[in-house]
Enzyme design. Sequence first.
Site, PDB file in Angstrom:
ATOM      1  N   TYR A 162      15.960  18.942  27.282  1.00  0.00           N
ATOM      2  CA  TYR A 162      17.030  18.092  26.777  1.00  0.00           C
ATOM      3  C   TYR A 162      16.920  17.941  25.253  1.00  0.00           C
ATOM      4  CZ  TYR A 162      20.095  14.129  26.139  1.00  0.00           C
ATOM      5  OH  TYR A 162      21.113  13.314  25.717  1.00  0.00           O
ATOM      6  N   GLU A 249      10.387   8.951  17.910  1.00  0.00           N
ATOM      7  CA  GLU A 249      11.347   8.068  18.579  1.00  0.00           C
ATOM      8  C   GLU A 249      11.094   7.958  20.084  1.00  0.00           C
ATOM      9  OE1 GLU A 249      15.296   9.562  18.015  1.00  0.00           O
ATOM     10  OE2 GLU A 249      16.096   8.365  19.656  1.00  0.00           O
TER      11      GLU A 249
HETATM   12  C1  GCO Z   1      19.493  10.565  20.450  1.00  0.00           C
HETATM   13  C2  GCO Z   1      19.619  10.242  21.890  1.00  0.00           C
HETATM   14  C3  GCO Z   1      20.667  10.980  22.651  1.00  0.00           C
HETATM   15  C4  GCO Z   1      20.862  10.251  23.976  1.00  0.00           C
HETATM   16  C5  GCO Z   1      22.274  10.250  24.436  1.00  0.00           C
HETATM   17  C6  GCO Z   1      22.433   9.389  25.666  1.00  0.00           C
HETATM   18  O1  GCO Z   1      18.474  10.189  19.904  1.00  0.00           O
HETATM   19  O2  GCO Z   1      20.471  11.056  19.891  1.00  0.00           O
HETATM   20  O3  GCO Z   1      18.391  10.198  22.536  1.00  0.00           O
HETATM   21  O4  GCO Z   1      20.278  12.294  22.817  1.00  0.00           O
HETATM   22  O5  GCO Z   1      20.059  10.796  24.963  1.00  0.00           O
HETATM   23  O6  GCO Z   1      23.080   9.802  23.405  1.00  0.00           O
HETATM   24  O7  GCO Z   1      23.758   9.185  25.959  1.00  0.00           O
HETATM   25 MG    MG Z   2      17.067   9.296  21.117  1.00  0.00          MG
END
Ligand code: GCO
Ligand code: MG
Length: 416
Positions: A162, A249
Site C-alpha cells: 500500500y 508517520e
Molecule cells: C497518507 C495516508 C493515506 C491514507 C488514505 C486513507 O499518509 O496519505 O496514510 O494513504 O491511507 O488517505 O483514506
Molecule cells: Mg498516512
Amino acid sequence: MSNTQIASAEVLVTSPGRNFVTLRLRTADGVEGLGDATVNGRELAVVSYLRDHLVPLLLGRDAHAIEDTWQYLYRGAYWRRGPITMAAIAAVDTALWDIKAKLAGMPLYQLLGGHSRRGCLAYGHASGADLPELFDSVRSHLEQGYRAIRIQTGIPGLDSVYGVATSPNAAVGGASRYDHEPARRAAAPVEEEWDTRAYLRHIPGVFEAVRAEFGPELPLLHDAHHRLAPIQAARLGKLLEPYDLFWLEDVTPAENTAVLRRVREHTTTPLAIGEVFNTVWDYRELFEEQLIDYVRSPVTHAGGITALRRIFDYASIYQIKSGVHGPTDVSPVGLAAALHLGVAIPNFGIQEYMKHSATTDEVFRPGFAFSGGLLSPGEEPGLGVSYDDAVAEAHPYSAAYLPVNRLKLDGSMHDW
Ligand code: GCO
Ligand code: MG
C-alpha cells in the site's frame, strides 16, 4: 443588512476518479459555502448523517454563528466524536467559514489572522517497486518543484505494498496519472499481504540508498501505516536515525497512543500521527508528554476549521507543528481549508500534497496553486473552490474500498 439565514443545505456525492461527499450551504441572500465530508470507503454513512440528521437542524440558523453551530452539533448530539460525526460537523463548519469569508470579501486566511508565511511547504509521494523506479519517481517530483518527499517502496517477497504507485513512472512520460492510491471500485476490499519482518529488514537500506543518491538536504518522510508493534516501531525509528527523516508517520495503531512513550524513549526520529484521529482529546497525552512532533489531522476528519485551529493552538504550546493529511481522498475543498489555516497559524510544519486528478479538479475548480514547492490558497474570497454540478453529475458514486491487510504467514488480519 444582508439575510444570512441558511436557506438551503445540499449533500452532493460525486466520483470523478474517486468518491467525494460535499456539503453546500446557501444563505437566503444566495451566498454559498462548501465543506468536505469524505470518509474514504464509508462515504454514504456521512451522507445519511448529514441529510437525515444535520440538514434539518441547519435550515433557518444564522450562517454567521459558526462557534455556536459547532457546539450545537457536537454537544447537542450527545454521541460525541467518531469519524462519521466529526466529518459531518467538519463539513458544516467549513461551509460556514467559506460563507463568512465571502461575506467579508476576503480569502479565508485573512479571517484566521492573515499571512504568517509565503505559502505552505508541500511534500509529494515518491514510490517504486524497486530502487530504480523509486529514484525515477523522486527525480520526477524534484522536476515538478517538490522540496520534500515521502518515500515508500516495494518489499521483497510481497506482491504489492500500500502506498506504492501502480504506475510509478507515468508522470515522467506524462502518459497517465501517477496514482498511488487509486479508488479500488468493487463490492468488497482488495486483500493485500504483509510481512513486518521483511519490511523492517528492507526499509533502512532504502533510505541509505536514497540519501546516497540525493544527498543530505532533501527532507524525507515515511509512512508506516499503523502496522508495527511498539517495540518494532522503536527499532525502526532507531535504524532510520542516520538518514535524518523529517518524520516517521503512524508507526503504531491509532487507538493506544500511550505506546508512543515506548517509541519515544528509544529514538530521536521525529514522529507524526493523527490522520485517523477525530478530536483534540485524541492528542491530549501526546501533546502534554511531547510524544509526537507533527499533527496529521485534516480539516475534514477533525471537526472543521474551528476544531483543527484549536488543536494547532494546543500543539503550539508544546512546540508541536502541523503536518496536515492531504491524500487524494481529502477533496480539494478539504485541502483548500487546510491551506488557509496553514498560511495563517504560527506552528505550520508541512502539508501533504498528492495532486488530485484533472477530472477531480474539473468538478471542484480549486483556486489554490503549487509553485516553488509551496502551496498557496489564492486570493479569491472564501475558500476559493467552486463546485461544477454538471461535471459532478456526469461522475456518479460507485462503491470503492481501501484494501485490507493480512499476514503473509497465515492470513491473519493485521493492523493498518
Ligand atoms: C497518507 C495516508 C493515506 C491514507 C488514505 C486513507 O499518509 O496519505 O496514510 O494513504 O491511507 O488517505 O483514506
Ligand atoms: Mg498516512
